[in-house]
Scaffold this motif. Structure first.
Motif, PDB file in Angstrom:
ATOM      1  N   GLU A   1       0.831  -1.208   0.000  1.00 55.19           N
ATOM      2  CA  GLU A   1       0.000   0.000   0.000  1.00 55.19           C
ATOM      3  C   GLU A   1       0.866   1.259   0.000  1.00 55.19           C
ATOM      4  OE1 GLU A   1      -3.748   1.939   2.476  1.00 55.19           O
ATOM      5  OE2 GLU A   1      -2.413   0.504   3.465  1.00 55.19           O
ATOM      6  N   LYS A   2       1.946   1.222   0.759  1.00 56.72           N
ATOM      7  CA  LYS A   2       2.859   2.367   0.816  1.00 56.72           C
ATOM      8  C   LYS A   2       3.457   2.643  -0.570  1.00 56.72           C
ATOM      9  CE  LYS A   2       7.231   3.730   3.107  1.00 56.72           C
ATOM     10  NZ  LYS A   2       8.144   3.598   1.947  1.00 56.72           N
ATOM     11  N   LEU A   3       3.890   1.581  -1.261  1.00 58.17           N
ATOM     12  CA  LEU A   3       4.473   1.759  -2.589  1.00 58.17           C
ATOM     13  C   LEU A   3       3.434   2.220  -3.603  1.00 58.17           C
ATOM     14  CD1 LEU A   3       6.921  -1.285  -2.951  1.00 58.17           C
ATOM     15  CD2 LEU A   3       7.484   1.111  -2.501  1.00 58.17           C
ATOM     16  N   PHE A   4       2.197   1.778  -3.416  1.00 60.59           N
ATOM     17  CA  PHE A   4       1.130   2.216  -4.315  1.00 60.59           C
ATOM     18  C   PHE A   4       0.908   3.719  -4.186  1.00 60.59           C
ATOM     19  CE2 PHE A   4      -3.437   2.945  -5.157  1.00 60.59           C
ATOM     20  CZ  PHE A   4      -3.497   2.496  -6.473  1.00 60.59           C
ATOM     21  N   LYS A   5       0.919   4.213  -2.958  1.00 58.37           N
ATOM     22  CA  LYS A   5       0.708   5.638  -2.725  1.00 58.37           C
ATOM     23  C   LYS A   5       1.899   6.466  -3.184  1.00 58.37           C
ATOM     24  CE  LYS A   5      -2.415   5.027   1.214  1.00 58.37           C
ATOM     25  NZ  LYS A   5      -2.593   5.176   2.692  1.00 58.37           N
ATOM     26  N   GLU A   6       3.109   5.946  -3.001  1.00 56.84           N
ATOM     27  CA  GLU A   6       4.308   6.703  -3.328  1.00 56.84           C
ATOM     28  C   GLU A   6       4.718   6.585  -4.790  1.00 56.84           C
ATOM     29  OE1 GLU A   6       6.465   6.268   1.095  1.00 56.84           O
ATOM     30  OE2 GLU A   6       7.285   5.237  -0.664  1.00 56.84           O
ATOM     31  N   ARG A   7       4.507   5.388  -5.369  1.00 54.39           N
ATOM     32  CA  ARG A   7       5.031   5.129  -6.709  1.00 54.39           C
ATOM     33  C   ARG A   7       4.013   4.507  -7.645  1.00 54.39           C
ATOM     34  NH1 ARG A   7      10.885   2.351  -6.006  1.00 54.39           N
ATOM     35  NH2 ARG A   7      10.744   2.567  -8.274  1.00 54.39           N
ATOM     36  N   ASN A   8       2.763   4.450  -7.202  1.00 54.01           N
ATOM     37  CA  ASN A   8       1.702   3.858  -8.002  1.00 54.01           C
ATOM     38  C   ASN A   8       2.021   2.398  -8.365  1.00 54.01           C
ATOM     39  OD1 ASN A   8      -0.885   4.147  -9.097  1.00 54.01           O
ATOM     40  ND2 ASN A   8      -0.071   4.507 -11.153  1.00 54.01           N
ATOM     41  N   PHE A   9       2.601   1.675  -7.408  1.00 51.65           N
ATOM     42  CA  PHE A   9       2.965   0.287  -7.653  1.00 51.65           C
ATOM     43  C   PHE A   9       1.700  -0.550  -7.884  1.00 51.65           C
ATOM     44  CE2 PHE A   9       4.074  -4.030  -6.109  1.00 51.65           C
ATOM     45  CZ  PHE A   9       5.121  -4.303  -6.979  1.00 51.65           C
ATOM     46  N   PRO A  10       1.613  -1.282  -8.994  1.00 48.34           N
ATOM     47  CA  PRO A  10       0.370  -1.959  -9.390  1.00 48.34           C
ATOM     48  C   PRO A  10       0.174  -3.309  -8.690  1.00 48.34           C
ATOM     49  CG  PRO A  10       2.035  -2.311 -11.061  1.00 48.34           C
ATOM     50  CD  PRO A  10       2.672  -1.428 -10.016  1.00 48.34           C
ATOM     51  N   TYR A  11      -0.459  -3.297  -7.540  1.00 47.49           N
ATOM     52  CA  TYR A  11      -0.632  -4.537  -6.785  1.00 47.49           C
ATOM     53  C   TYR A  11      -2.104  -4.805  -6.512  1.00 47.49           C
ATOM     54  CZ  TYR A  11      -2.122  -2.360  -2.396  1.00 47.49           C
ATOM     55  OH  TYR A  11      -2.846  -1.696  -1.440  1.00 47.49           O
ATOM     56  N   THR A  12      -2.393  -6.063  -6.193  1.00 49.74           N
ATOM     57  CA  THR A  12      -3.689  -6.469  -5.661  1.00 49.74           C
ATOM     58  C   THR A  12      -3.438  -7.476  -4.552  1.00 49.74           C
ATOM     59  OG1 THR A  12      -4.777  -6.195  -7.814  1.00 49.74           O
ATOM     60  CG2 THR A  12      -5.926  -7.537  -6.174  1.00 49.74           C
ATOM     61  N   VAL A  13      -4.197  -7.369  -3.475  1.00 45.16           N
ATOM     62  CA  VAL A  13      -4.115  -8.322  -2.361  1.00 45.16           C
ATOM     63  C   VAL A  13      -5.353  -9.208  -2.375  1.00 45.16           C
ATOM     64  CG1 VAL A  13      -4.301  -8.537   0.153  1.00 45.16           C
ATOM     65  CG2 VAL A  13      -2.619  -6.980  -0.846  1.00 45.16           C
ATOM     66  N   ILE A  14      -5.131 -10.510  -2.207  1.00 50.54           N
ATOM     67  CA  ILE A  14      -6.209 -11.494  -2.113  1.00 50.54           C
ATOM     68  C   ILE A  14      -6.241 -12.042  -0.686  1.00 50.54           C
ATOM     69  CG2 ILE A  14      -7.098 -13.690  -2.967  1.00 50.54           C
ATOM     70  CD1 ILE A  14      -7.142 -11.531  -5.086  1.00 50.54           C
ATOM     71  N   ARG A  15      -7.426 -12.000  -0.068  1.00 48.79           N
ATOM     72  CA  ARG A  15      -7.583 -12.520   1.298  1.00 48.79           C
ATOM     73  C   ARG A  15      -8.583 -13.680   1.310  1.00 48.79           C
ATOM     74  NH1 ARG A  15      -8.400  -6.873   4.688  1.00 48.79           N
ATOM     75  NH2 ARG A  15      -6.221  -6.161   4.703  1.00 48.79           N
ATOM     76  N   PRO A  16      -8.115 -14.906   1.191  1.00 49.53           N
ATOM     77  CA  PRO A  16      -9.023 -16.049   1.319  1.00 49.53           C
ATOM     78  C   PRO A  16      -9.309 -16.371   2.780  1.00 49.53           C
ATOM     79  CG  PRO A  16      -6.801 -16.822   0.874  1.00 49.53           C
ATOM     80  CD  PRO A  16      -6.743 -15.312   0.856  1.00 49.53           C
ATOM     81  N   THR A  17     -10.430 -17.050   3.026  1.00 48.82           N
ATOM     82  CA  THR A  17     -10.666 -17.653   4.335  1.00 48.82           C
ATOM     83  C   THR A  17     -10.039 -19.047   4.292  1.00 48.82           C
ATOM     84  OG1 THR A  17     -12.875 -18.338   3.597  1.00 48.82           O
ATOM     85  CG2 THR A  17     -12.713 -16.275   4.821  1.00 48.82           C
ATOM     86  N   TYR A  18     -10.680 -20.066   4.834  1.00 46.61           N
ATOM     87  CA  TYR A  18     -10.109 -21.411   4.761  1.00 46.61           C
ATOM     88  C   TYR A  18     -10.178 -21.926   3.325  1.00 46.61           C
ATOM     89  CZ  TYR A  18     -10.163 -21.676   9.856  1.00 46.61           C
ATOM     90  OH  TYR A  18      -9.937 -21.452  11.191  1.00 46.61           O
ATOM     91  N   ILE A  19      -9.064 -22.431   2.843  1.00 44.36           N
ATOM     92  CA  ILE A  19      -8.982 -22.982   1.493  1.00 44.36           C
ATOM     93  C   ILE A  19      -9.027 -24.503   1.597  1.00 44.36           C
ATOM     94  CG2 ILE A  19      -7.733 -22.912  -0.694  1.00 44.36           C
ATOM     95  CD1 ILE A  19      -6.028 -20.623   0.563  1.00 44.36           C
TER      96      ILE A  19
END
Length: 317
Positions: free
Chosen positions: A132-150
């Motif tokens: 998130e910090k890099l996204f705000k500072e450098r527009n780093f193109p990320y996505t976070v995935i949060r699964p429950t139990y797989i």
């Protein structure tokens, strides 16, 4: 796309590799080489992701359109890779966990809910914060995935197999309290399809998505669903125990955390071209077939902790 998958030879990585190859992406794996690639002719770069020098040495000359970071547990596992990817990839997808949420009496969890800096997934939360910090500072193109139990084929966490062991052995299943704790599972192939779907969405950049089944289930309901797919739909052998009155130390007497734990997937359903393919019963059928095919049903199982729980429960009845 040319896509790098960190790992790629266990559980989520296997499902993701197979899916991306089937979609005609060029897939490259980075791992220690302890297991073969799940698809023939997939290139593997050998290395230890926890060693920043190896990340720089092995990947500095490589170029990728997207990176799937499936097995980073601590920020130190991922930071060198993330830094290397700055200004070099179009999408960095990080597999985190819904376990980062702060326990709450208001459920389901939504992506904007408070997180717990002291959770057992603290390292994943640290990595999320760094992205998130890099996204705000450098527009780093990320996505976070949060699964429950797989769950699903090749699951190395004892979840559905824990139930199958006891059901096929015709043993009582120890059940915390009255089995009414509500939880949530998501099939590994549905997780892989969601991870693939974020690559097609510019809206997903800088975002977090809960990924799981759309429905929730009680512990007792999960046990009964496992029994149904194992061919014993009327299974009724349960021993209910009070978790506050049995001290198991650090040992786990049940494969799931004894707290209500489920998250909304509405955001993913509305923003991604994705929806789960499996309901729980159809998903458990694939898990049970894998349980049979893997030979797990013929392996010895240590039920000594079950015996301790049941003996203590009976003494207190």
């Amino acid at each position: 796309m040319k896509i790098l998958i960190m790992g790629g030879t266990r559980f989520v990585g296997v499902a993701l590799t197979k899916l991306l190859v089937s979609l005609d992406h060029e897939v490259v794996l980075f791992n220690r080489g302890n297991k073969p690639a799940p698809v023939a002719n997939v290139r593997v770069i050998l290395g230890d992701r926890t060693d920043p020098e190896q990340i720089k040495e092995k990947l500095a000359v490589e170029s990728f359109d997207a990176v799937f970071d499936n097995n980073g547990r601590e920020l130190s596992d991922s930071q060198a890779l993330i830094d290397l990817c700055c200004d070099r990839v179009n999408h960095y997808v990080y597999l985190s966990s819904a376990g980062v949420y702060l326990p709450s009496e208001q459920l389901p969890y939504f992506e904007g809910d408070a997180t717990d800096p002291q959770s057992r997934h603290k390292g994943k939360l640290d990595t999320e914060n760094y992205l998130e910090k890099l996204f705000k500072e450098r527009n780093f193109p990320y996505t976070v995935i949060r699964p429950t139990y797989i769950y699903g084929p090749q699951n190395y966490n004892d979840i559905e197999a824990w139930f199958f062991d006891r059901i096929l052995s015709d043993r009582p299943i120890p059940m915390p309290d009255q089995g009414q704790t509500i939880t949530q599972l998501g099939h590994v192939e549905d997780l892989a399809s969601a991870m693939s779907a974020v690559l097609e969405s510019e809206m997903a950049l800088g975002e977090i998505y809960n990924i799981s089944d759309v429905r929730y289930i009680t512990f007792l309901g999960l046990a009964q669903a496992c029994a149904t797919v194992a061919g014993k739909p009327n299974y009724d052998k349960f021993v209910f125990f009070d978790t506050n009155k049995i001290n198991l130390g650090k040992r786990k007497g049940f494969p799931l955390r004894n707290q209500h734990f489920f998250a909304s997937v509405d955001k993913a359903l509305s923003e991604l071209d994705w929806a789960p393919e499996y309901d729980l019963l159809s998903g458990l059928e694939t898990a049970f077939q894998d349980y049979i095919d893997s030979g797990r049903k013929d392996q010895p199982v240590d039920f000594s902790l079950d015996e301790q729980i049941m003996a203590t429960a009976q003494l207190r009845d």
